[in-house]
Design a protein around this motif. Sequence first.
Motif, PDB file in Angstrom:
ATOM      1  N   CYS A  42      70.569  54.193  40.333  1.00  0.00           N
ATOM      2  CA  CYS A  42      70.789  53.320  41.490  1.00  0.00           C
ATOM      3  C   CYS A  42      71.521  54.095  42.586  1.00  0.00           C
ATOM      4  O   CYS A  42      72.540  54.727  42.318  1.00  0.00           O
ATOM      5  CB  CYS A  42      71.622  52.113  41.057  1.00  0.00           C
ATOM      6  N   CYS A  45      75.393  52.629  42.888  1.00  0.00           N
ATOM      7  CA  CYS A  45      76.463  52.884  41.917  1.00  0.00           C
ATOM      8  C   CYS A  45      76.161  54.059  40.993  1.00  0.00           C
ATOM      9  O   CYS A  45      77.033  54.498  40.248  1.00  0.00           O
ATOM     10  CB  CYS A  45      76.721  51.635  41.084  1.00  0.00           C
ATOM     11  N   CYS A  81      69.098  47.000  39.146  1.00  0.00           N
ATOM     12  CA  CYS A  81      70.309  47.732  38.783  1.00  0.00           C
ATOM     13  C   CYS A  81      70.954  47.023  37.593  1.00  0.00           C
ATOM     14  O   CYS A  81      71.103  45.797  37.594  1.00  0.00           O
ATOM     15  CB  CYS A  81      71.272  47.797  39.957  1.00  0.00           C
ATOM     16  N   CYS A  86      77.369  45.772  40.808  1.00  0.00           N
ATOM     17  CA  CYS A  86      76.757  46.508  41.931  1.00  0.00           C
ATOM     18  C   CYS A  86      76.179  45.522  42.943  1.00  0.00           C
ATOM     19  O   CYS A  86      75.448  44.604  42.566  1.00  0.00           O
ATOM     20  CB  CYS A  86      75.670  47.428  41.408  1.00  0.00           C
ATOM     21  N   ARG A  88      74.029  46.042  45.017  1.00  0.00           N
ATOM     22  CA  ARG A  88      72.614  46.337  45.194  1.00  0.00           C
ATOM     23  C   ARG A  88      71.867  45.814  43.980  1.00  0.00           C
ATOM     24  O   ARG A  88      72.063  46.272  42.875  1.00  0.00           O
ATOM     25  CB  ARG A  88      72.461  47.855  45.300  1.00  0.00           C
TER      26      ARG A  88
HETATM   27 ZN   LIG Z   1      73.706  49.822  41.317  1.00  0.00          ZN
END
Ligand SMILES: [Zn+2]
Length: 458
Positions: A42, A45, A81, A86, A88
């Motif tokens: 990812c 992170c 993810c 995270c 995202r």
């Molecule tokens: Zn992530």
Amino acid sequence: MFQDTASVLFGVEGLQVTDADEGADGTVEVWAVTDYPAAAACPGCGTVSSRVHETVVTRPRDVRRAGDIVDLRWVKVRRKCENRQCPRKTFTEWAPPLPPRCRITARLREQAAHEVTGRGITPAEAARHAGISWPTAHEAFAAAADPVLDQDPAPVAHLGIDEHRRGRARFAVDAQTGEYALLADRWHTCFFDLDGQQGLLGQVQGRTADDAAYWLAGATPAWRDAVRVVCIDMCSIYASAVRRMLPHAILTVDLFHVVQLAVKTVGDVRRRVVRARYGRRGRSGDPEYGIKGLLVRNLEHLCPDQFAKVIDTLDGDRYGQEIAAAWIAKEKLRDVLKLRARVTGSVPCERQVRDRLFAFYDWCARHDDIPELITLARTISRWENEITAAVLTGITNATSESLNRLAKLEARLAYGFRNPLNQRRRVRIACTRGYCRKSRIATARQTHLVTGPQPDPG
Ligand SMILES: [Zn+2]
């Protein structure tokens, strides 16, 4: 990491070719999947994820294969993810030549940029060939060109200064007087490396003494001290700029322009005399008109018949003798320039040059009834030191003139420039192209010798 043959041949890092097919219109359809371990991490992170969210097919533009358009279909995975904290939630795979959101491979950009810098075509043409937009091609070219242009020029011993016009002069009719008034007439002053590998060193807008001095003032004191000879056209503006900024340098004028001035003087005298004699301008059938081509040639290049023709035509009356006097003055001036080491094979001494110049002045003084000769002698005497220096050093502005031709050619290829920054960029790259190519070939050969297959001594 193992790579199959098709992927190696395709040659995009991080992509594995799964299938290739020939399309109906001559295109080559290439299917590929991601083969790049870091693509599973990812970007938010750094957690490596194996959860697939969806699969998408993107079609990034790539270079042609043997002239055919390649239709690349990249099957990308959008992953979830696995880190709950995270922000995202999902991310798509990427590869180094195709970063996220990039729809054009890095090598296509590089190719477009190289075609403009190396082959000298316009960004518009490169864009058409690559199937990308003009701004993209131009941006790629600028990215390749700007690092080269930002470098400070290396020290030069012989500096050339010349000017060229940017676009056309524009006029407008003055409403009150009805006369044409100059609206805009833009020029560029260019600085050239006359004997090194750097081509065009720099370019400034304008052609006043201040414009030229401004560029010279921007150089480091060490660079200015290294300049030993400066060659200019017979232009007092640049002479004053050089005397101000490079007081230690020897100033020379380009000898071509000296001869050009003398040839023009012969023509001026011939036209005035013909008008006085016939009351009209010269035309075919006039004896003076028949030799006008011979008068501009070098004396040593006339065959005996041609020489006899000139003498027969000019010997007849006082009109002809006036033209003959101008013609001889031109040759006397050329006698000075013939002392150059390139012609004689040995470096002349200053005394010889001044003696021959004196013979030229003497001739002009003895024909002081010809106003054009007096003007010519005055101009030459104003530039006497610079002409003497040019004969002694043998340095000409020929390199500047040839690079100026390239600058004009570049403007024509572009159908004129709107943006002066783009013009400077294109012109500078065009003027250093030959040198860049030479050095690149030299390095390529060296590399080949080191890494290529060694010849079998047996
Ligand atoms: Zn992530």
